[in-house]
Design a protein around this motif. Structure first.
Motif, mmCIF file in Angstrom:
data_model
loop_
_atom_site.group_PDB
_atom_site.id
_atom_site.type_symbol
_atom_site.label_atom_id
_atom_site.label_comp_id
_atom_site.label_asym_id
_atom_site.label_seq_id
_atom_site.Cartn_x
_atom_site.Cartn_y
_atom_site.Cartn_z
ATOM 1 N N ASN A 47 0.838 -1.193 0.000
ATOM 2 C CA ASN A 47 0.000 0.000 0.000
ATOM 3 C C ASN A 47 0.875 1.246 0.000
ATOM 4 O O ASN A 47 1.897 1.284 0.690
ATOM 5 C CB ASN A 47 -0.908 0.028 1.236
ATOM 6 C CG ASN A 47 -1.976 -1.029 1.175
ATOM 7 O OD1 ASN A 47 -2.753 -1.063 0.238
ATOM 8 N ND2 ASN A 47 -1.998 -1.908 2.163
ATOM 9 N N TYR A 101 1.196 5.253 0.849
ATOM 10 C CA TYR A 101 0.660 6.307 1.700
ATOM 11 C C TYR A 101 1.435 7.586 1.432
ATOM 12 O O TYR A 101 2.624 7.539 1.123
ATOM 13 C CB TYR A 101 0.836 5.955 3.183
ATOM 14 C CG TYR A 101 0.132 4.695 3.610
ATOM 15 C CD1 TYR A 101 -1.146 4.753 4.146
ATOM 16 C CD2 TYR A 101 0.742 3.453 3.476
ATOM 17 C CE1 TYR A 101 -1.798 3.590 4.554
ATOM 18 C CE2 TYR A 101 0.096 2.299 3.874
ATOM 19 C CZ TYR A 101 -1.166 2.369 4.411
ATOM 20 O OH TYR A 101 -1.814 1.225 4.807
ATOM 21 N N LYS A 146 -2.957 10.051 3.459
ATOM 22 C CA LYS A 146 -3.887 9.480 2.476
ATOM 23 C C LYS A 146 -3.330 8.136 2.023
ATOM 24 O O LYS A 146 -2.132 8.001 1.784
ATOM 25 C CB LYS A 146 -4.038 10.424 1.281
ATOM 26 C CG LYS A 146 -4.997 9.883 0.231
ATOM 27 C CD LYS A 146 -5.543 10.988 -0.630
ATOM 28 C CE LYS A 146 -6.423 10.481 -1.737
ATOM 29 N NZ LYS A 146 -7.625 9.812 -1.345
ATOM 30 N N CYS A 147 -4.233 7.146 1.933
ATOM 31 C CA CYS A 147 -3.842 5.818 1.455
ATOM 32 C C CYS A 147 -4.276 5.673 -0.001
ATOM 33 O O CYS A 147 -5.443 5.864 -0.337
ATOM 34 C CB CYS A 147 -4.490 4.731 2.306
ATOM 35 S SG CYS A 147 -4.112 3.065 1.716
ATOM 36 N N GLY A 184 -3.772 2.813 -1.690
ATOM 37 C CA GLY A 184 -3.951 1.391 -1.949
ATOM 38 C C GLY A 184 -2.729 0.784 -2.625
ATOM 39 O O GLY A 184 -1.633 1.345 -2.609
ATOM 40 N N THR A 221 -5.620 -3.661 -2.442
ATOM 41 C CA THR A 221 -6.391 -2.705 -1.659
ATOM 42 C C THR A 221 -6.714 -1.501 -2.537
ATOM 43 O O THR A 221 -5.816 -0.939 -3.157
ATOM 44 C CB THR A 221 -5.569 -2.232 -0.438
ATOM 45 O OG1 THR A 221 -5.136 -3.377 0.292
ATOM 46 C CG2 THR A 221 -6.374 -1.339 0.459
ATOM 47 N N PRO A 222 -7.994 -1.085 -2.578
ATOM 48 C CA PRO A 222 -8.334 0.113 -3.345
ATOM 49 C C PRO A 222 -7.901 1.371 -2.588
ATOM 50 O O PRO A 222 -7.701 1.327 -1.367
ATOM 51 C CB PRO A 222 -9.860 0.045 -3.446
ATOM 52 C CG PRO A 222 -10.284 -0.726 -2.246
ATOM 53 C CD PRO A 222 -9.168 -1.706 -1.968
ATOM 54 N N PRO A 223 -7.784 2.495 -3.287
ATOM 55 C CA PRO A 223 -7.467 3.746 -2.590
ATOM 56 C C PRO A 223 -8.629 4.146 -1.684
ATOM 57 O O PRO A 223 -9.770 3.737 -1.899
ATOM 58 C CB PRO A 223 -7.273 4.759 -3.719
ATOM 59 C CG PRO A 223 -7.879 4.142 -4.921
ATOM 60 C CD PRO A 223 -7.924 2.667 -4.717
ATOM 61 N N LYS A 224 -8.312 4.936 -0.661
ATOM 62 C CA LYS A 224 -9.337 5.422 0.266
ATOM 63 C C LYS A 224 -9.412 6.936 0.174
ATOM 64 O O LYS A 224 -8.399 7.603 -0.010
ATOM 65 C CB LYS A 224 -8.993 4.990 1.690
ATOM 66 C CG LYS A 224 -9.023 3.479 1.856
ATOM 67 C CD LYS A 224 -8.852 3.083 3.295
ATOM 68 C CE LYS A 224 -9.138 1.616 3.484
ATOM 69 N NZ LYS A 224 -8.049 0.744 3.382
ATOM 70 N N ASP A 225 -10.611 7.468 0.287
ATOM 71 C CA ASP A 225 -10.804 8.914 0.240
ATOM 72 C C ASP A 225 -10.499 9.585 1.578
ATOM 73 O O ASP A 225 -10.314 10.790 1.635
ATOM 74 C CB ASP A 225 -12.243 9.253 -0.169
ATOM 75 C CG ASP A 225 -12.514 8.906 -1.624
ATOM 76 O OD1 ASP A 225 -11.564 8.944 -2.432
ATOM 77 O OD2 ASP A 225 -13.670 8.584 -1.942
ATOM 78 N N ASP A 226 -10.467 8.801 2.648
ATOM 79 C CA ASP A 226 -10.246 9.354 3.983
ATOM 80 C C ASP A 226 -8.856 9.951 4.126
ATOM 81 O O ASP A 226 -7.892 9.462 3.525
ATOM 82 C CB ASP A 226 -10.405 8.266 5.058
ATOM 83 C CG ASP A 226 -11.776 7.606 5.036
ATOM 84 O OD1 ASP A 226 -12.738 8.260 4.605
ATOM 85 O OD2 ASP A 226 -11.866 6.447 5.443
ATOM 86 N N TYR A 267 -6.329 10.506 7.168
ATOM 87 C CA TYR A 267 -6.103 10.116 8.556
ATOM 88 C C TYR A 267 -5.251 11.172 9.255
ATOM 89 O O TYR A 267 -4.254 11.629 8.695
ATOM 90 C CB TYR A 267 -5.415 8.754 8.623
ATOM 91 C CG TYR A 267 -6.233 7.672 7.962
ATOM 92 C CD1 TYR A 267 -7.246 7.019 8.652
ATOM 93 C CD2 TYR A 267 -6.018 7.332 6.637
ATOM 94 C CE1 TYR A 267 -8.016 6.035 8.040
ATOM 95 C CE2 TYR A 267 -6.778 6.355 6.007
ATOM 96 C CZ TYR A 267 -7.773 5.714 6.723
ATOM 97 O OH TYR A 267 -8.527 4.752 6.111
#
Length: 92
Positions: free
Chosen positions: A20, A22, A42-43, A45, A55-60, A62
């Motif tokens: 992944n 980041y 931001k991740c 993925g 793993t897909p990308p995440k919009d969150d 952190y």
């Protein structure tokens, strides 16, 4: 002897052993516990990197993520720290 850490505050790209990616701002490095803490992370993925668990990308975004050194495959500098005066507009 200076303990200055010139990369604190820099935008960092990190690829975990799970493949992944980041991106975040380098907050601290703990040499004793072998950890790296990124802020505003931001991740993205796995982005097609070979892995058993894509793993897909995440919009969150952190606030903070702590990475163990043993979980980091690669770490790169994305951009230098911003000037303390950049974007500063005093209220008058």
């Amino acid at each position: 002897m200076s303990s200055a850490k010139p990369y604190i505050g820099c935008k960092i790209g990190l690829i975990s052993k799970a493949q992944n990616r980041y991106e975040g701002i380098l907050y601290t490095i703990d040499k004793v516990n072998s950890t790296v803490v990124l802020a505003k992370v931001k991740c993205f993925g796995t982005e097609g990197r070979p892995t058993d668990r894509p793993t897909p990308p995440k919009d969150d975004i952190y606030e903070y993520i702590t990475f163990r050194g043993s979980d980091i495959k690669d770490i790169t500098l994305c951009e230098p720290p911003r000037s303390h005066h950049e974007g500063f507009s005093p209220i008058m």
